[in-house]
Scaffold this motif. Structure first.
Motif, short mmCIF file in Angstrom:
data_model
loop_
_atom_site.label_atom_id
_atom_site.label_comp_id
_atom_site.label_asym_id
_atom_site.label_seq_id
_atom_site.Cartn_x
_atom_site.Cartn_y
_atom_site.Cartn_z
N ARG A 138 -4.98 -7.67 -5.96
CA ARG A 138 -3.18 -7.69 -6.30
C ARG A 138 -2.90 -6.72 -4.82
O ARG A 138 -1.58 -7.23 -4.14
N MET A 139 -3.15 -5.43 -4.52
CA MET A 139 -2.21 -5.04 -3.25
C MET A 139 -2.70 -6.25 -1.87
O MET A 139 -2.31 -6.02 -1.37
N ARG A 140 -3.97 -7.07 -2.07
CA ARG A 140 -4.51 -7.84 -0.83
C ARG A 140 -3.47 -8.72 -0.67
O ARG A 140 -2.27 -9.15 0.24
N LEU A 141 -3.29 -9.70 -2.13
CA LEU A 141 -2.19 -10.64 -2.72
C LEU A 141 -0.30 -9.93 -2.16
O LEU A 141 0.47 -11.00 -1.46
N ASP A 142 -0.12 -8.84 -2.36
CA ASP A 142 1.48 -8.21 -1.98
C ASP A 142 1.43 -8.29 -0.93
O ASP A 142 2.16 -8.69 0.05
N ALA A 143 0.32 -7.84 0.32
CA ALA A 143 0.44 -7.94 1.96
C ALA A 143 0.87 -8.93 2.05
O ALA A 143 1.79 -9.53 2.91
N ARG B 191 2.00 -11.67 0.75
CA ARG B 191 3.21 -12.68 0.21
C ARG B 191 3.93 -11.70 1.30
O ARG B 191 5.11 -12.33 1.52
N ALA B 192 4.07 -10.05 1.98
CA ALA B 192 5.21 -9.57 2.30
C ALA B 192 4.89 -10.54 4.00
O ALA B 192 6.30 -10.81 4.40
N GLU B 193 4.07 -10.70 4.68
CA GLU B 193 3.80 -10.88 5.88
C GLU B 193 4.43 -12.54 5.41
O GLU B 193 4.70 -13.36 6.77
N LEU B 194 3.93 -13.45 4.81
CA LEU B 194 4.52 -14.52 4.49
C LEU B 194 5.54 -14.66 4.09
O LEU B 194 6.77 -15.84 4.69
N LEU B 195 6.44 -14.06 3.72
CA LEU B 195 8.18 -14.13 3.42
C LEU B 195 9.16 -13.51 4.77
O LEU B 195 10.01 -13.40 5.03
N ALA B 196 7.79 -12.45 5.63
CA ALA B 196 8.86 -12.34 6.86
C ALA B 196 9.43 -13.45 7.91
O ALA B 196 8.59 -14.32 6.87
N GLU B 197 10.07 -13.36 8.37
CA GLU B 197 10.52 -14.28 10.12
C GLU B 197 9.48 -15.07 10.26
O GLU B 197 9.61 -16.01 10.65
N GLN C 31 -0.26 -14.22 -9.68
CA GLN C 31 0.66 -13.28 -9.26
C GLN C 31 2.08 -13.61 -9.22
O GLN C 31 3.02 -12.61 -9.17
N PHE C 32 2.15 -14.94 -8.65
CA PHE C 32 3.67 -14.91 -7.73
C PHE C 32 4.64 -16.09 -8.72
O PHE C 32 5.50 -16.41 -7.81
N ASN C 33 3.91 -16.59 -9.22
CA ASN C 33 3.92 -18.18 -9.66
C ASN C 33 4.84 -19.08 -9.04
O ASN C 33 5.34 -19.82 -9.36
N ALA D 66 0.94 -0.78 -0.25
CA ALA D 66 -0.17 0.45 0.00
C ALA D 66 0.75 1.48 0.03
O ALA D 66 1.60 2.00 1.00
N GLN D 67 0.93 2.00 -1.16
CA GLN D 67 2.03 2.67 -1.38
C GLN D 67 1.69 3.87 -2.14
O GLN D 67 1.56 3.11 -3.43
N PRO D 68 0.71 5.37 -2.17
CA PRO D 68 0.42 5.59 -2.74
C PRO D 68 1.39 6.72 -4.15
O PRO D 68 0.76 6.75 -4.53
N SER D 69 2.22 6.23 -3.82
CA SER D 69 3.82 7.14 -4.45
C SER D 69 3.81 5.50 -5.61
O SER D 69 5.05 6.14 -5.82
#
Length: 464
Positions: free
Chosen positions: A411-416, A418-424, A453-455, A347-350
């Motif tokens: 896509r935004m929800r899936l990115d979020a 993935r970010a949490e699943l990749l965290a330790e 989205q991530f193959n 979630a980055q508006p920029s």
């Protein structure tokens, strides 16, 4: 540096349908390329997408940013599929962001193309070269080298061998630029010291020479690439102390501010303070546009003042250089990972998606970014927030992104996720609970969308 590679890439993209345009681009004559694109229909209300795309590239290279954006948007509207719109909008936004030195947004755009299953080999090769340019500009040479290796793999797979030539030229370009910036006399150019070049340039020189020799009459080596090759050799000679190459270098620089700064850096490395100052003076009025992150230029000003004995001016210039370097690193270096494993912030508006939307609809994207965790968020609510109809919202997103608002939200929800699943500790709540907390209710939709989205499956991300 950016202009050379965009011009060569644009030439390769359009050399079959628009040979006169491609030849002008390969020769570095952007004005002529612009005229050819207009003549071939790029300035006609009934123009086709390739002509508009070419016209946008030429306009961007000439500094007509608003015209370029208009041509790009018109080209995107003529695409026949959502995949084509999505890929073209990422590509265009990536080069526009790189032109404005907005490196983080550019990297996001190029990474999305590399990860997109609908992208062709040439489209991925272009995106990887763009990503390599971004990493190099930020002094992240390890990431740049990874991208260049990937570009060579893609270049080998491409039908047109000039993709490999471009990868080899950019590798040589980066090595020479780093060699100059990390010269003994420029050790206080601290922004570049962590990216100090490893070894010498002989391997890159030989590889590029072999790539040039492999070009044939059907696909000759571009003149612009040959000129850059010669220019790099001259910069190294100047950095080694040869004053007499300056006149030839000035012929290469024309009105290119970036080239004047390159010459100034090489002159400082060669201990020719007067030539460095002369080069900066020549480039002072060449390009009136204000650019972000002019670190090399600020450094040259500080170094020249110090070597001339003006301590007050040197201190002031060094302070400005240091402040800008820190600001650049804080704002631009966000997620630096290999392109095939890059986890994009959710979630980055920029970020790049916002940059591809018209100003009015960026508010809609920001609203999605702020509320994507809300399970009940609907397109009607998003449209009402900015005062448009749902249909207008759908059309704006599809024409500029190749995605509906719902697809952007997903896509935004899936990115979020993935970010949490990749965290330790990303698997602490379990995959399904994590997805539900981030707005994804359906197990089947999660797995299907995640793979697309991530193959890979969500479980594979947890195991990394």
């Amino acid at each position: 540096m950016f202009q050379i590679y965009l011009a060569l890439i644009s030439a390769q993209t359009h050399d079959q349908a628009m040979p006169s345009y491609a030849r002008a681009m390969q020769d570095g004559d952007f004005e002529a390329a612009h005229r050819h694109a207009r003549r071939l229909g790029g300035d006609d209300g009934m123009a086709d997408a390739p002509a508009l795309q070419a016209l946008g590239d030429a306009a961007l290279l000439l500094g007509y940013e608003e015209d370029a954006e208009d041509h790009f948007r018109r080209a995107q509207k003529l695409q026949e599929s959502n995949d084509a719109v999505r890929l073209l909008s990422c590509r265009n936004a990536g080069w526009q962001a790189l032109n404005m030195h907005r490196y983080s947004a550019a990297l996001h755009c190029f990474a999305r193309i590399v990860q997109d299953g609908a992208a062709t080999v040439p489209q991925k090769a272009e995106a990887v070269l763009g990503a390599a340019l971004v990493h190099h500009q930020l002094g992240q040479q390890a990431a740049c080298d990874d991208a260049l290796r990937q570009a060579r793999v893609l270049g080998d797979a491409a039908e047109d061998g000039r993709w490999l030539l471009l990868a080899d030229l950019l590798a040589l370009d980066c090595a020479v630029r780093l060699g100059v910036r990390c010269a003994a006399g420029l050790r206080d150019h601290v922004f570049w010291q962590s990216a100090a070049v490893r070894g010498d340039h002989r391997a890159q020189w030989q590889r590029f020479a072999d790539a040039m020799a492999s070009c044939d009459a059907r696909r000759p080596a571009p003149e612009l690439a040959a000129r850059r090759h010669a220019c790099l050799a001259l910069l190294l000679r100047l950095a080694d102390g040869e004053r007499d190459v300056m006149s030839v270098l000035y012929r290469h620089s024309a009105s290119d501010v970036a080239m004047h700064v390159e010459i100034a850096l090489a002159a400082l490395a060669g201990e020719h303070v007067d030539l460095a100052e002369q080069s900066l003076q020549r480039g002072r009025h060449a390009d009136p546009r204000d650019r972000r992150w002019s670190l090399d230029q600020r450094y040259c000003q500080a170094k020249i003042a110090m070597l001339k004995g003006d301590a007050a001016a040197a201190f002031k210039a060094y302070a400005a250089y240091t402040a800008e370097a820190l600001q650049c690193l804080r704002s631009e270096t966000q997620v630096i990972k290999p392109l095939d494993g890059m986890a994009l912030p959710a979630a980055q508006p920029s970020d790049d998606i916002s940059a591809r939307l018209p100003a009015k609809y960026r508010r809609a994207y920001r609203y999605i970014a702020d509320h994507y965790r809300n399970n009940d968020l609907s397109t009607g609510e998003i449209a009402a927030h900015i005062g448009v109809t749902e249909r207008a919202l759908q059309l704006a997103f599809r024409e500029n992104l190749g995605m509906s608002p719902t697809a952007v939200l997903r896509r935004m929800r899936l990115d979020a996720v993935r970010a949490e699943l990749l965290a330790e500790d990303g698997a602490g709540d379990g995959i399904l609970k994590t997805a539900h907390r981030l707005g994804l209710k359906s197990r089947s939709s999660l797995i299907r969308g995640y793979r697309k989205q991530f193959n890979e499956a969500p479980s594979a991300s947890v195991c990394r």
